[in-house]
Design a protein around this motif. Sequence first.
Motif, mmCIF file in Angstrom:
data_model
loop_
_atom_site.group_PDB
_atom_site.id
_atom_site.type_symbol
_atom_site.label_atom_id
_atom_site.label_comp_id
_atom_site.label_asym_id
_atom_site.label_seq_id
_atom_site.Cartn_x
_atom_site.Cartn_y
_atom_site.Cartn_z
ATOM 1 N N SER A 14 0.902 -1.228 0.142
ATOM 2 C CA SER A 14 -0.153 0.018 0.095
ATOM 3 C C SER A 14 0.643 1.120 -0.087
ATOM 4 N N ARG A 15 2.102 1.260 0.212
ATOM 5 C CA ARG A 15 3.155 2.206 0.525
ATOM 6 C C ARG A 15 3.333 3.026 -0.986
ATOM 7 N N ARG A 16 3.137 4.208 -0.775
ATOM 8 C CA ARG A 16 3.534 5.169 -1.887
ATOM 9 C C ARG A 16 3.813 6.533 -1.708
ATOM 10 N N SER A 17 4.634 7.109 -2.519
ATOM 11 C CA SER A 17 4.950 8.657 -2.283
ATOM 12 C C SER A 17 3.693 9.510 -3.123
ATOM 13 N N ILE A 18 3.131 10.321 -2.275
ATOM 14 C CA ILE A 18 2.058 11.109 -2.770
ATOM 15 C C ILE A 18 2.297 12.599 -3.122
ATOM 16 N N LEU A 19 3.127 13.147 -2.333
ATOM 17 C CA LEU A 19 3.534 14.437 -2.619
ATOM 18 C C LEU A 19 4.942 14.761 -2.276
ATOM 19 N N SER A 20 5.287 16.054 -2.685
ATOM 20 C CA SER A 20 6.206 16.717 -2.215
ATOM 21 C C SER A 20 6.135 18.083 -1.838
ATOM 22 N N ASN A 21 7.268 18.702 -1.703
ATOM 23 C CA ASN A 21 7.116 20.141 -1.059
ATOM 24 C C ASN A 21 8.742 20.905 -1.350
ATOM 25 N N THR A 22 8.786 22.121 -1.068
ATOM 26 C CA THR A 22 10.123 22.858 -0.929
ATOM 27 C C THR A 22 10.147 23.678 0.367
ATOM 28 N N LEU A 23 11.524 24.207 0.497
ATOM 29 C CA LEU A 23 11.674 24.803 1.760
ATOM 30 C C LEU A 23 11.778 26.406 1.431
ATOM 31 N N ALA A 25 1.016 4.959 3.904
ATOM 32 C CA ALA A 25 0.621 3.465 3.950
ATOM 33 C C ALA A 25 -0.269 3.231 4.492
ATOM 34 N N VAL A 26 -1.134 2.032 4.585
ATOM 35 C CA VAL A 26 -2.075 1.539 5.592
ATOM 36 C C VAL A 26 -1.254 0.777 6.814
ATOM 37 N N ILE A 27 -1.898 0.823 7.855
ATOM 38 C CA ILE A 27 -0.944 0.098 8.966
ATOM 39 C C ILE A 27 -1.694 -1.222 9.124
#
Length: 250
Positions: free
Chosen positions: A93-102, A212-214
């Motif tokens: 179920s694990r996946r990367s869904i977002l990113s960001n900047t500083l 991810a789902v627990i």
Amino acid sequence: MKRLVPLLLAALFPLVAAAADLRVSAAASLTDVLQELAPAYERQSGDALLFNFGASSTLARQIQEGAPADLFISADELKMDQLQQRGLIVRNSRRSILSNTLVIIVPRNSRLKIASPADLAGDSIRNIAVAEPQSVPAGIYAKRYLRKIHVWDKVTGKVIPTDNVRAALAAVESENAETGIVYKTDALISRAVRIAYEVPAQDGPEISYPAAVIADSKQQAAAQRFLDYLQSPPAQAVFQKYGFLLMPRK
């Protein structure tokens, strides 16, 4: 777009699905966007979203200690790695869904000018609010970036560590700190600060929000549906409105 939301949600939730109380542990930087997404999702799905926001390190520790959770959304991969190594998440179920900047922020009325991060080492800046740089993702990212550009060792004595990124934002908002390093999405929700310097995405650290789902959740199907929804076009439009960068769905 508004017409698409109920249609998409209806496709995601079969009528036979029983309503669930879904416990979502999510990074503090996701507070506002998830709270905006929740009402429409709850109306259509019948599920109740129970959010637990905080530093990803704190949330991961809570899950390791047995705190109830159905879905975990971290602000970095390391915290999710720790749970996966212990068998505490559903691996597929694990996946990367977002990113960001500083960004570097200052109080709205501050006269400070920051042309580059190297200015943080100057005498005109006495302190810098940063999420705990040893354990909290936003602080880890900030430290990694400042080390990369050879500034960290020059500013360590100025750093005011906070419990999470929202606490760093609050310190600058209240003018208890002259500057701070937060995610761009945090700066954009505040009327009390302004962005003095934005770290270009190509120069900054690789920021990833894995979800991810627990593994021991009794609501795995409901948790998976909500996770799928977070990568749907309507949800992604809201994430973009708040300044998040989208990750391709895998």
